[in-house]
Design a protein around this motif. Structure first.
Motif, PDB file in Angstrom:
ATOM      1  N   GLY A  80      64.066  73.609   8.860  1.00  0.00           N
ATOM      2  CA  GLY A  80      62.763  73.993   9.382  1.00  0.00           C
ATOM      3  C   GLY A  80      62.306  73.099  10.504  1.00  0.00           C
ATOM      4  N   GLY A  89      59.077  80.536  12.140  1.00  0.00           N
ATOM      5  CA  GLY A  89      58.298  80.237  10.943  1.00  0.00           C
ATOM      6  C   GLY A  89      57.000  81.014  10.966  1.00  0.00           C
ATOM      7  N   VAL A 101      53.642  77.217  12.266  1.00  0.00           N
ATOM      8  CA  VAL A 101      54.486  76.306  13.046  1.00  0.00           C
ATOM      9  C   VAL A 101      53.641  75.153  13.582  1.00  0.00           C
ATOM     10  N   CYS A 107      57.635  75.243   9.716  1.00  0.00           N
ATOM     11  CA  CYS A 107      58.501  75.000  10.872  1.00  0.00           C
ATOM     12  C   CYS A 107      57.857  73.923  11.729  1.00  0.00           C
TER      13      CYS A 107
END
Length: 824
Positions: free
Chosen positions: A193, A212, A215, A289
């Motif tokens: 990630g 993601g 993020v 992420c």
């Protein structure tokens, strides 16, 4: 293997060296197999690779490496100027970063402008587009290696090759290889990630994939803010932008933390939370992420393959290519540290213009499209201090702590640190982690980054399959069979063929009634002594040497003098290595004031040519000398024996009368009787004649000469008789020059001319390379040998001196020392 995280304090750099090397049997049977299995290293099968690969060659005026905005503009400039252009890019589509950004070039979207530029280039007959092609190495003489993936991306389907390994020779090059984004080291930065900000942007724009749902962006530069803005505009939640610089203004509808750092991450199978440190306080935010950007490193590796070192640029906090690193190469775009699209286009045009000027071609007027021209601003950040492992090399699992420990243990050099920690030794060769690791090493040793040094960049730039480099190298392709022009004639005579280097030569020519090779050998030896014999010696190496300094050049590479050799004469020469030992021997014929033809032994032909090229390019580059290997250009025959002149006169228009063709003389061909194909082009009274005709006529010289020789009681002889005859003569061959012998050992110390310098002369005079304690080449006189035997007394054959001594040094008194091959 996540349990290794618990053992991390005990698995630092140098762990293997300190704990796994004793007892040795444990390393080989226990430790190494476990470590290799954990690293995912497999084993090669014993099966042949059945995939088809190819090798190919290409030539061009301008080679453009990389098809981003700079590369496309450079190719357009060179193509419009009429130059032959090759544009190579490792991606299947041309455009580079334009395919992964939202920006306009010339009023068009980046991908659309790239597609139009590609279409224009494809329509030019003088331009070759090579997508899926990685230029992997730079070599001397404007030579570049490239690997093209032809069918590999299709999983092996199709009839074409999987890969093609190219050798490209270019008169000029524009390197537009772009730049690579670098990460920042912090605790837990290897968690799934955590990605590079540019990669997150590429997933979004080029492939329509969200990295993601929530993020965060961690950066030290303006470029990463583009990732946050693009994500927000695409409807993806941006948790925060964490910028290590102070007083950064918000660039969108999302929180921005100025002067903040990411201190750690959490999440078992992937990123779930990250810890932000700002002003001595820490807080935790949710994110699946994290887009990280520590700046960009120019992809300068190809500019360093000839030994040049890059230069540190403080404003970019990165290394950039040195000026003139590769002759004929100009660097443009991000590879030169120019990161804006407008700057890349401009750089591509003007660098291509410089290359064209070197080729005496005129570049078309500048037509640069409009594009963004934002400045590149960043503040260096390499690693975040804190608890937990902060990874530098994600492939070989090297942390900040490992580099710091290497410095404490004395590995202060970048090269030593690399080998102690294995940093940068994975397939990426340190392209991701190299500069951050150097920064950590510099800080640990109290030096600036340029002072810490940089590791050496060597080809290949990226891994190349051995199957592609060695395409066609199986069976005869691996060990080619080189056949002389008389090969079919020898087979028709039933001669067994033997390998001599890469060549196939006849061992002997059997006749009815002979039951062994020895009988045939004895007959052929007597035949040469008493009548005449013919042997194909085309395998001897031959090098054509021309230039106003050709004689001076031969004086330098041979121990004896060749500048005094008259035109039309031949001289024997001895060649030493730089350490004073004998490399090879042979003859050189002076065909003109500026023109020589050198011969070498069969086995050392390639070695001698490489040595001569080194001397020409490295030791005497200012001399006017040109070398050309012509071994395959000349078919060469030795005509030996008391009736050799009669055979030669049967082929020549002008007979060689006694006294008119002296020893060490040379005669040019004269067109022959009635234009016969058997007429020699060049005759030495030592060796050889040249067959200048092709096709079925190539067999005629030996056939006609052989017929005349047989009428005189002679005929062809093979390698067995040749070796007996040369041993009788006291003539050395490459088997005696085993790399340890000197001119003194061979009885040739007197050949070293005192009035000139030559390669190996000084080293040959070292103590221990001459004297009675050294082994010397001698001849043995067999007890009870008769004149009819194949082993005549060597001392008598050598000539001169006392013949009643059973052992003597060969050739010391012979007037034509070493001059005749095959006893001619």
């Amino acid at each position: 293997l996540a349990v290794n995280d618990l053992l991390a304090p005990f698995l630092s750099a140098g762990f293997y060296y300190k704990t796994c090397m004793w007892p040795r049997s444990f390393w080989e049977r226990v430790h190494e197999p476990l470590i290799r299995r954990a690293a995912g290293l497999g084993a090669l099968s014993a099966e042949h690779d059945t995939a088809r690969n190819e090798r190919a060659h290409a030539f061009c005026d301008v080679l453009v490496i990389g098809a981003g905005p700079a590369g496309l503009m450079a190719a357009l400039t060179a193509g419009r100027a009429g130059a032959d252009v090759i544009l190579a890019d490792e991606n299947p589509r041309l455009g580079g970063r334009l395919l992964a950004e939202v920006e306009e070039v010339g009023g068009l979207a980046g991908p659309e402008w790239a597609a139009r530029a590609e279409a224009e280039l494809a329509a030019m007959p003088n331009v070759r587009l090579m997508p899926r092609t990685t230029v992997t190495g730079v070599y001397d003489g404007g030579t570049y290696a490239a690997l093209e993936r032809v069918g590999l991306h299709r999983g092996g389907s199709g009839d074409g090759p999987q890969e093609t390994f190219w050798r490209i020779v270019a008169r000029g090059v524009v390197l537009c290889a772009g730049a690579l984004e670098r990460p920042v080291a912090f605790a837990g930065n290897d968690r799934p990630g955590v990605m590079l900000a540019g990669a997150v942007r590429a997933y979004l724009h080029r492939w329509g994939v969200a990295a993601g749902r929530r993020v965060a962006v961690f950066c030290n530069n303006d470029d990463a803010h583009r990732t946050a803005r693009d994500l927000a505009e695409a409807g993806i939640e941006v948790a925060a932008v964490i910028d290590s610089r102070d007083e950064v203004r918000p660039s969108g509808d999302f929180p921005v933390f100025s002067g903040a750092l990411v201190a750690g991450t959490r999440g078992r199978s992937g990123l779930r939370r990250l810890t932000i440190r700002q002003g001595g306080r820490e807080q935790v935010i949710e994110a699946d992420c994290l887009a990280v950007s520590g700046g960009w490193n120019p992809t300068l590796h190809l500019s360093c393959h000839l030994g040049a070192r890059p230069v540190w640029n403080e404003s970019l906090a990165a290394f950039v290519p040195a000026a003139g690193a590769v002759p004929g190469m100009e660097v443009a775009g991000a590879a030169a540290g120019v990161f804006s699209t407008r700057g890349a286009l401009k750089s591509g045009y003007y660098r291509a213009k410089l290359v064209l000027e070197g080729l005496r071609l005129k570049a078309p007027p500048s037509r640069l499209p409009k594009a963004e021209d934002r400045p590149h601003a960043l503040s260096p950040l390499w690693a975040v201090a804190g608890r937990g492992r902060a990874w530098l090399d994600f492939l070989n699992d090297v942390t900040v702590k490992d580099v710091q420990q290497a410095a404490r243990e004395g590995f202060r050099s970048a090269e030593h640190m690399k080998r102690y920690t294995t940093l940068g030794m994975a397939p990426d060769q340190g392209r991701i982690c190299g500069v951050p690791a150097l920064a950590v090493l510099a800080e640990a040793t109290g030096r600036a980054i340029p002072q810490a040094g940089i590791t050496t960049f060597r080809p290949p730039f990226s891994p190349v399959s051995i199957a592609a480099m060695g395409a066609g190298g199986r069976g005869r392709g691996f060990a080619p069979e080189r056949l002389t022009t008389t090969h079919r004639f020898c087979e028709e005579r039933g001669a067994p063929m033997t390998e001599a280097g890469l060549w196939y030569r006849p061992s002997y020519f059997p006749r009815p009634g002979e039951t062994s090779w020895r009988e045939a050998c004895d007959r052929e030896v007597r035949m040469v002594r008493q009548a005449v014999g013919i042997c194909d010696v085309s395998t001897l190496g031959k090098i054509d040497i021309q230039g106003s300094d050709a004689a001076r050049f031969l004086d330098f590479v041979y121990v004896n003098t060749f500048s005094t050799l008259p035109v039309g004469r031949v001289r024997y020469g001895l060649m030493l290595r730089e350490d004073g030992h004998v490399m090879d021997d042979g003859t050189a014929a002076r065909l003109g004031e500026r023109h020589f033809l050198m011969t070498t032994t069969t086995a050392a032909a390639g070695q001698v040519l490489e040595h001569l090229e080194f001397v020409r390019q490295g030791l005497s580059p200012e001399w006017d000398v040109r070398l050309m290997p012509v071994t395959e250009h000349w078919a060469q025959f030795a005509i030996a024996g008391p009736r050799a002149r009669e055979v030669l006169n049967a082929l020549a228009e002008r007979p060689a009368r006694p006294g008119r063709f002296p020893l060490h003389g040379l005669r040019r061909g004269d067109g022959g009787r009635g234009g016969s194909a058997a007429v020699p082009d060049l005759v030495f009274r030592r060796t050889g004649l040249r067959d200048r005709h092709s096709g079925p006529l190539r067999r005629r010289p030996l056939q006609l000469a052989g017929a005349r020789a047989e009428a005189l009681g002679g005929g062809p002889y093979g390698m067995e008789a040749l070796n007996v005859l040369r041993l009788e003569k006291g003539y050395l061959a490459h088997a005696e020059i085993d790399g340890r012998v000197t001119a003194f050992d061979l009885g040739m110390a007197g050949m070293i001319a005192p009035g000139k310098d030559c390669i190996g002369k000084v080293m040959a005079a070292r103590p221990g390379l001459s004297g009675p304690e050294r082994e010397q080449l001698v001849g043995l006189r067999p007890v009870g040998a008769g004149d009819g035997d194949a082993c005549r007394p060597a001392a008598r054959a050598a000539g001169g001196g006392r013949t009643d001594r059973p052992v003597r040094r060969l050739g010391g008194d012979s007037p034509d020392r070493g001059g005749m091959r095959g006893g001619s």
